[in-house]
Design a protein around this motif. Structure first.
Motif, PDB file in Angstrom:
ATOM      1  N   CYS A 145       0.849  -1.191   0.000  1.00 39.34           N
ATOM      2  CA  CYS A 145       0.000   0.000   0.000  1.00 39.34           C
ATOM      3  C   CYS A 145       0.886   1.244   0.000  1.00 39.34           C
ATOM      4  O   CYS A 145       2.042   1.206   0.390  1.00 39.34           O
ATOM      5  N   GLY A 146       0.326   2.375  -0.443  1.00 34.98           N
ATOM      6  CA  GLY A 146       1.045   3.641  -0.356  1.00 34.98           C
ATOM      7  C   GLY A 146       1.798   4.023  -1.605  1.00 34.98           C
ATOM      8  O   GLY A 146       2.427   5.076  -1.659  1.00 34.98           O
ATOM      9  N   THR A 147       1.760   3.185  -2.651  1.00 35.69           N
ATOM     10  CA  THR A 147       2.415   3.521  -3.899  1.00 35.69           C
ATOM     11  C   THR A 147       1.373   3.671  -4.997  1.00 35.69           C
ATOM     12  O   THR A 147       0.226   3.237  -4.862  1.00 35.69           O
ATOM     13  N   THR A 148       1.765   4.289  -6.105  1.00 36.29           N
ATOM     14  CA  THR A 148       0.868   4.433  -7.253  1.00 36.29           C
ATOM     15  C   THR A 148       1.018   3.274  -8.221  1.00 36.29           C
ATOM     16  O   THR A 148       0.438   3.263  -9.296  1.00 36.29           O
ATOM     17  N   SER A 149       1.796   2.300  -7.838  1.00 33.42           N
ATOM     18  CA  SER A 149       2.151   1.200  -8.722  1.00 33.42           C
ATOM     19  C   SER A 149       1.222   0.007  -8.544  1.00 33.42           C
ATOM     20  O   SER A 149       0.710  -0.258  -7.463  1.00 33.42           O
ATOM     21  N   ARG A 150       1.008  -0.714  -9.630  1.00 31.32           N
ATOM     22  CA  ARG A 150       0.290  -1.983  -9.565  1.00 31.32           C
ATOM     23  C   ARG A 150       1.252  -3.149  -9.346  1.00 31.32           C
ATOM     24  O   ARG A 150       0.822  -4.287  -9.226  1.00 31.32           O
ATOM     25  N   VAL A 151       2.533  -2.854  -9.329  1.00 31.94           N
ATOM     26  CA  VAL A 151       3.532  -3.886  -9.072  1.00 31.94           C
ATOM     27  C   VAL A 151       3.371  -4.374  -7.633  1.00 31.94           C
ATOM     28  O   VAL A 151       3.294  -3.562  -6.706  1.00 31.94           O
ATOM     29  N   PRO A 152       3.295  -5.687  -7.406  1.00 29.68           N
ATOM     30  CA  PRO A 152       3.090  -6.183  -6.042  1.00 29.68           C
ATOM     31  C   PRO A 152       4.252  -5.893  -5.102  1.00 29.68           C
ATOM     32  O   PRO A 152       4.072  -5.757  -3.901  1.00 29.68           O
ATOM     33  N   GLY A 153       5.467  -5.733  -5.654  1.00 31.58           N
ATOM     34  CA  GLY A 153       6.626  -5.478  -4.809  1.00 31.58           C
ATOM     35  C   GLY A 153       7.082  -6.743  -4.101  1.00 31.58           C
ATOM     36  O   GLY A 153       6.317  -7.682  -3.905  1.00 31.58           O
ATOM     37  N   TRP A 154       8.345  -6.757  -3.703  1.00 36.07           N
ATOM     38  CA  TRP A 154       8.892  -7.913  -3.018  1.00 36.07           C
ATOM     39  C   TRP A 154       8.671  -7.819  -1.519  1.00 36.07           C
ATOM     40  O   TRP A 154       8.574  -6.731  -0.946  1.00 36.07           O
ATOM     41  N   SER A 155       8.618  -8.963  -0.905  1.00 36.91           N
ATOM     42  CA  SER A 155       8.573  -9.071   0.548  1.00 36.91           C
ATOM     43  C   SER A 155       9.619 -10.082   0.986  1.00 36.91           C
ATOM     44  O   SER A 155       9.931 -11.023   0.264  1.00 36.91           O
ATOM     45  N   TYR A 156      10.158  -9.867   2.188  1.00 39.20           N
ATOM     46  CA  TYR A 156      10.969 -10.902   2.819  1.00 39.20           C
ATOM     47  C   TYR A 156      10.082 -11.612   3.837  1.00 39.20           C
ATOM     48  O   TYR A 156       9.480 -10.972   4.708  1.00 39.20           O
ATOM     49  N   VAL A 157       9.985 -12.921   3.708  1.00 36.22           N
ATOM     50  CA  VAL A 157       9.158 -13.724   4.605  1.00 36.22           C
ATOM     51  C   VAL A 157      10.046 -14.779   5.249  1.00 36.22           C
ATOM     52  O   VAL A 157      10.856 -15.429   4.569  1.00 36.22           O
ATOM     53  N   SER A 158       9.908 -14.942   6.557  1.00 39.70           N
ATOM     54  CA  SER A 158      10.718 -15.938   7.252  1.00 39.70           C
ATOM     55  C   SER A 158      10.288 -17.335   6.837  1.00 39.70           C
ATOM     56  O   SER A 158       9.150 -17.550   6.386  1.00 39.70           O
ATOM     57  N   GLY A 159      11.190 -18.282   6.984  1.00 41.41           N
ATOM     58  CA  GLY A 159      10.908 -19.653   6.579  1.00 41.41           C
ATOM     59  C   GLY A 159       9.674 -20.228   7.261  1.00 41.41           C
ATOM     60  O   GLY A 159       8.952 -21.032   6.668  1.00 41.41           O
ATOM     61  N   CYS A 160       9.409 -19.805   8.502  1.00 37.95           N
ATOM     62  CA  CYS A 160       8.237 -20.295   9.220  1.00 37.95           C
ATOM     63  C   CYS A 160       6.959 -19.606   8.777  1.00 37.95           C
ATOM     64  O   CYS A 160       5.856 -20.022   9.129  1.00 37.95           O
ATOM     65  N   GLY A 161       7.102 -18.515   7.999  1.00 33.93           N
ATOM     66  CA  GLY A 161       5.943 -17.808   7.476  1.00 33.93           C
ATOM     67  C   GLY A 161       5.325 -16.787   8.412  1.00 33.93           C
ATOM     68  O   GLY A 161       4.372 -16.090   8.049  1.00 33.93           O
ATOM     69  N   LYS A 162       5.860 -16.644   9.634  1.00 31.46           N
ATOM     70  CA  LYS A 162       5.253 -15.735  10.608  1.00 31.46           C
ATOM     71  C   LYS A 162       5.706 -14.285  10.445  1.00 31.46           C
ATOM     72  O   LYS A 162       4.980 -13.371  10.811  1.00 31.46           O
ATOM     73  N   TYR A 163       6.897 -14.079   9.935  1.00 31.19           N
ATOM     74  CA  TYR A 163       7.486 -12.738   9.927  1.00 31.19           C
ATOM     75  C   TYR A 163       7.673 -12.255   8.499  1.00 31.19           C
ATOM     76  O   TYR A 163       8.378 -12.869   7.699  1.00 31.19           O
ATOM     77  N   HIS A 164       7.029 -11.145   8.210  1.00 36.28           N
ATOM     78  CA  HIS A 164       6.927 -10.658   6.836  1.00 36.28           C
ATOM     79  C   HIS A 164       7.143  -9.152   6.810  1.00 36.28           C
ATOM     80  O   HIS A 164       6.539  -8.411   7.569  1.00 36.28           O
ATOM     81  N   PHE A 165       8.026  -8.686   5.915  1.00 39.62           N
ATOM     82  CA  PHE A 165       8.267  -7.262   5.713  1.00 39.62           C
ATOM     83  C   PHE A 165       8.229  -6.942   4.226  1.00 39.62           C
ATOM     84  O   PHE A 165       8.939  -7.583   3.445  1.00 39.62           O
ATOM     85  N   HIS A 166       7.411  -5.956   3.832  1.00 45.97           N
ATOM     86  CA  HIS A 166       7.535  -5.421   2.481  1.00 45.97           C
ATOM     87  C   HIS A 166       8.875  -4.702   2.358  1.00 45.97           C
ATOM     88  O   HIS A 166       9.261  -3.950   3.261  1.00 45.97           O
ATOM     89  N   VAL A 167       9.581  -4.893   1.261  1.00 49.99           N
ATOM     90  CA  VAL A 167      10.797  -4.129   1.005  1.00 49.99           C
ATOM     91  C   VAL A 167      10.473  -2.635   1.011  1.00 49.99           C
ATOM     92  O   VAL A 167      11.220  -1.818   1.557  1.00 49.99           O
ATOM     93  N   TYR A 168       9.334  -2.270   0.438  1.00 54.51           N
ATOM     94  CA  TYR A 168       8.901  -0.870   0.395  1.00 54.51           C
ATOM     95  C   TYR A 168       8.769  -0.290   1.804  1.00 54.51           C
ATOM     96  O   TYR A 168       9.211   0.832   2.076  1.00 54.51           O
ATOM     97  N   CYS A 169       8.165  -1.048   2.709  1.00 48.20           N
ATOM     98  CA  CYS A 169       7.935  -0.545   4.072  1.00 48.20           C
ATOM     99  C   CYS A 169       9.244  -0.336   4.825  1.00 48.20           C
ATOM    100  O   CYS A 169       9.393   0.637   5.567  1.00 48.20           O
ATOM    101  N   VAL A 170      10.186  -1.255   4.653  1.00 47.25           N
ATOM    102  CA  VAL A 170      11.486  -1.089   5.303  1.00 47.25           C
ATOM    103  C   VAL A 170      12.148   0.194   4.820  1.00 47.25           C
ATOM    104  O   VAL A 170      12.669   0.989   5.607  1.00 47.25           O
ATOM    105  N   ALA A 171      12.111   0.437   3.504  1.00 41.58           N
ATOM    106  CA  ALA A 171      12.733   1.634   2.943  1.00 41.58           C
ATOM    107  C   ALA A 171      12.073   2.903   3.454  1.00 41.58           C
ATOM    108  O   ALA A 171      12.748   3.864   3.830  1.00 41.58           O
ATOM    109  N   LYS A 172      10.756   2.920   3.495  1.00 42.99           N
ATOM    110  CA  LYS A 172      10.034   4.138   3.867  1.00 42.99           C
ATOM    111  C   LYS A 172      10.127   4.434   5.358  1.00 42.99           C
ATOM    112  O   LYS A 172      10.241   5.592   5.762  1.00 42.99           O
ATOM    113  N   MET A 173      10.079   3.410   6.195  1.00 45.74           N
ATOM    114  CA  MET A 173      10.124   3.692   7.632  1.00 45.74           C
ATOM    115  C   MET A 173      11.495   4.226   8.025  1.00 45.74           C
ATOM    116  O   MET A 173      11.615   5.131   8.861  1.00 45.74           O
TER     117      MET A 173
END
Length: 250
Positions: A145-173
């Protein structure tokens, strides 16, 4: 100091390290710390933008070759977005042509192209994905969310699937926190300590886990964020003193 010369730029560049942020005149994205700077016209570049390669590959797109462009103009296209962070392409870009139409293809900012497909942090695997089933621990959304793009963008997700960060969110925060610290004048640009050392990377710990600064989970996330931030800001020398705490109650 390293002195280099950009092909189309008449002045020499020096590799400098200033304790402040800047906007790269190549990709037009934010940088911090290390940059190639022209002292005559204040032109500044990420190391990745200055030392760009004619072509690159990325493990996320096996078998594909990306070509470097200073400006990318594609007929019939209304604008391009980075497939990694989801933000607009404003300058330097690596582009991979594919499909029957010119408008098809993938785009990566020079710094985003350095994001690794898999990272192993303190025994925890973080894997790049463009489709996720969990909420981002920062924005609490599955989709970017927060972009004008339809590109889904990459996320880093932990192997267990519990911890997820959008690359976009890390950059913006981090961009927001760097600006706040710098605006308060807490760090001199010539100081040995980085403005980023004063930043608290506030992470929403999903599933109710209390991630105090001494917990194993807190340490893992701090190292993970430090790694991603260093890549996105184009400065591998960055060090972060991260403090992890639970803000689920907010």
């Amino acid at each position: 100091m390293s002195i280099v010369k950009l092909d189309h730029h008449e002045h020499e560049f020096k590799l400098e390290i200033y304790n402040k942020g800047f906007q790269c005149d190549g990709c037009r994205e934010q940088g911090f710390g290390s940059r190639y700077k022209c002292e005559h016209c204040s032109y500044e570049l990420h190391p990745e933008c200055k030392c760009r390669k004619p072509t690159i590959t990325h493990d996320f797109f096996p078998g594909s070759v990306f070509k470097f462009y200073e400006q990318l103009h594609i007929p019939g296209s209304c604008g391009r977005s980075c497939d990694a962070c989801g933000t607009d392409i404003k300058g330097f870009v690596y582009h991979c042509w594919r499909g029957p139409r010119l408008a098809d293809g993938w785009d990566l900012h020079p710094c985003c192209s350095k994001l690794e497909k898999e990272l192993r942090i303190d025994g925890t695997d973080f894997i790049l994905r463009d489709k996720v089933t969990s909420e981002c621990m920062w924005c609490k959304n599955k989709k970017l969310c927060g972009t004008t793009s339809r590109v889904p963008g990459w996320s880093y997700v932990s192997g267990c699937g519990k911890y997820h960060f959008h690359v976009y969110c890390v950059a913006k925060m981090v961009a927001k926190m760097v600006h706040e610290v710098w605006k308060k004048g807490e760090v001199d640009e010539s100081s040995d300590s980085s403005a980023l050392d004063k930043i608290d990377l506030r992470v929403v710990a999903k599933s109710g886990r209390k991630g105090g600064s001494g917990s194993g989970f807190g340490r893992t996330i701090r190292i993970f964020l430090k790694t991603i931030v260093a890549i996105l800001l184009g400065d591998p020398t960055i060090t972060l003193a991260c403090v992890l705490f639970d803000v689920l109650s907010k």
